[in-house]
Scaffold this motif. Structure first.
Motif, short mmCIF file in Angstrom:
data_model
loop_
_atom_site.label_atom_id
_atom_site.label_comp_id
_atom_site.label_asym_id
_atom_site.label_seq_id
_atom_site.Cartn_x
_atom_site.Cartn_y
_atom_site.Cartn_z
N GLY A 1 1.10 -1.19 -0.31
CA GLY A 1 -0.04 0.22 0.12
C GLY A 1 1.19 1.13 0.56
N SER A 2 -0.22 1.93 -0.34
CA SER A 2 1.00 3.69 -0.37
C SER A 2 0.95 4.38 0.93
CB SER A 2 0.09 4.66 -1.23
OG SER A 2 0.33 4.40 -2.37
N GLN A 3 2.22 4.63 1.38
CA GLN A 3 1.90 5.65 3.03
C GLN A 3 2.07 6.62 3.17
OE1 GLN A 3 5.57 2.57 4.45
NE2 GLN A 3 5.38 1.44 2.67
N PHE A 4 1.51 7.13 4.25
CA PHE A 4 1.23 8.65 4.15
C PHE A 4 1.57 8.84 5.99
CE2 PHE A 4 -2.79 7.28 3.48
CZ PHE A 4 -3.91 7.77 4.25
N SER A 5 1.50 9.70 5.85
CA SER A 5 1.29 10.33 7.57
C SER A 5 1.40 9.04 8.91
CB SER A 5 -0.38 11.14 7.64
OG SER A 5 -0.69 11.30 8.78
N ALA A 6 2.47 9.70 9.20
CA ALA A 6 3.67 8.37 10.48
C ALA A 6 3.55 9.41 11.26
CB ALA A 6 4.95 8.16 10.16
N ARG A 7 3.53 8.18 12.92
CA ARG A 7 3.86 9.11 14.11
C ARG A 7 5.51 8.00 14.83
NH1 ARG A 7 -0.23 12.77 16.08
NH2 ARG A 7 -0.25 14.43 14.83
N THR A 8 5.24 8.37 15.33
CA THR A 8 6.62 7.16 16.44
C THR A 8 6.46 7.93 18.18
OG1 THR A 8 8.77 6.70 16.70
CG2 THR A 8 8.79 8.89 15.87
N GLY A 9 7.01 7.14 18.81
CA GLY A 9 7.26 7.05 20.00
C GLY A 9 8.22 6.20 20.76
N ILE A 10 9.12 6.84 21.78
CA ILE A 10 9.88 6.29 22.58
C ILE A 10 9.81 5.44 24.38
CG2 ILE A 10 12.40 6.23 23.44
CD1 ILE A 10 12.31 6.25 20.35
N ASP A 11 9.71 4.36 24.02
CA ASP A 11 9.44 4.36 25.47
C ASP A 11 10.59 4.13 26.31
OD1 ASP A 11 11.44 1.57 25.33
OD2 ASP A 11 9.45 0.24 24.61
N ASP A 12 10.49 4.29 28.35
CA ASP A 12 11.46 4.28 28.85
C ASP A 12 13.24 3.33 28.54
OD1 ASP A 12 10.16 6.10 30.08
OD2 ASP A 12 9.48 4.98 31.39
N LYS A 13 12.28 2.29 27.76
CA LYS A 13 13.76 1.57 27.70
C LYS A 13 15.09 2.15 25.96
CE LYS A 13 11.75 -2.74 29.33
NZ LYS A 13 11.68 -4.09 29.16
N GLY A 14 13.73 2.97 25.94
CA GLY A 14 14.80 3.53 23.80
C GLY A 14 14.18 2.62 23.12
N ASP A 15 13.36 1.68 23.18
CA ASP A 15 12.88 1.47 22.19
C ASP A 15 11.83 2.03 21.25
OD1 ASP A 15 14.04 -1.15 22.63
OD2 ASP A 15 12.66 -2.13 23.66
#
Length: 219
Positions: free
Chosen positions: A39-53
């Motif tokens: 599929g075509s991809q658009f509009s992404a978000r990211t986050g980090i947990d306390d372990k750095g993952d």
């Protein structure tokens, strides 16, 4: 020609002192998300947990069905894929906001194009644990017979409650704000006629601050 946007997740390491004007940025690793199914991809978000993952949430549109889908993936801090999930809902899903908590749990908020009451469109909220398991999901459909346009959410720093914002455009613009517990149970819901969702934050005293657009003459 179909336009495809490829989204990359990049880990950067700052190697110079904080206030140096000669900071050097080194790239630890980079990953390219390939949607499955294609599929075509658009509009992404990211986050980090306390372990750095890092956790990565992306919107895609299925090449075969045209249906909108949400992909959620997790890498460890070395860039090794831990798991990958995708969700399509009743009529297709689009993420509008995403957040990862310190323990690795994550929330996805957005539009479900087939879940509305009296309309084809409503909001949805999902909560996932750090292993990628879907803990719960509910439909956010605050106004009967009207399409909702979910915008953002905020996690209370006091007790972990969720504050959701959405815009309803008919019969007039209206900002809807709702509060849910971290288990997905509604606490309250209110609306502000004439206003459109913008930004939301909560302070250490659990007070809610909204930045909105007012539509003159809509009320």
């Amino acid at each position: 020609m179909k336009r495809v946007l490829f989204i990359s997740l990049i880990a950067l390491l700052i190697t110079a002192p904080r206030y140096s004007f000669s900071q050097k940025i080194l790239q630890d690793w980079t990953k390219h998300l390939k949607a499955v199914p294609d599929g075509s991809q658009f509009s992404a978000r990211t986050g980090i947990d306390d372990k750095g993952d890092p956790y990565w949430c992306s919107n895609t549109q299925n090449d075969l069905t045209g249906k909108f889908e949400v992909h959620l993936v997790k890498y460890d801090s070395s860039g090794v894929l831990q798991w990958s999930n995708h969700y399509e809902g009743a009529g297709g899903l689009t993420m509008t906001d995403f957040q990862t908590l310190g323990d690795g749990a994550s929330y996805v908020y957005g539009i479900d194009y087939g879940a509305g009451t009296g309309s084809s469109q409503a909001g949805f909220v999902q909560k996932h644990d750090a292993q990628g398991n879907l803990l719960w999901s509910f439909t956010f459909d605050p106004v009967f017979d009207q399409a909702e346009f979910p915008d953002q959410f905020y996690v209370s720093p006091v007790n972990g409650d969720l504050l959701l914002t959405a815009t309803v455009m008919a019969p007039q613009y209206s900002l809807v704000v709702a509060r849910y517990t971290e288990d997905g149970q509604m606490v309250w819901q209110t609306s502000f006629p004439g206003y459109e969702a913008g930004d939301i934050i909560m302070d250490a005293n659990d007070q809610i601050h909204l930045l909105t657009t007012y539509h003159w003459g809509s009320g």
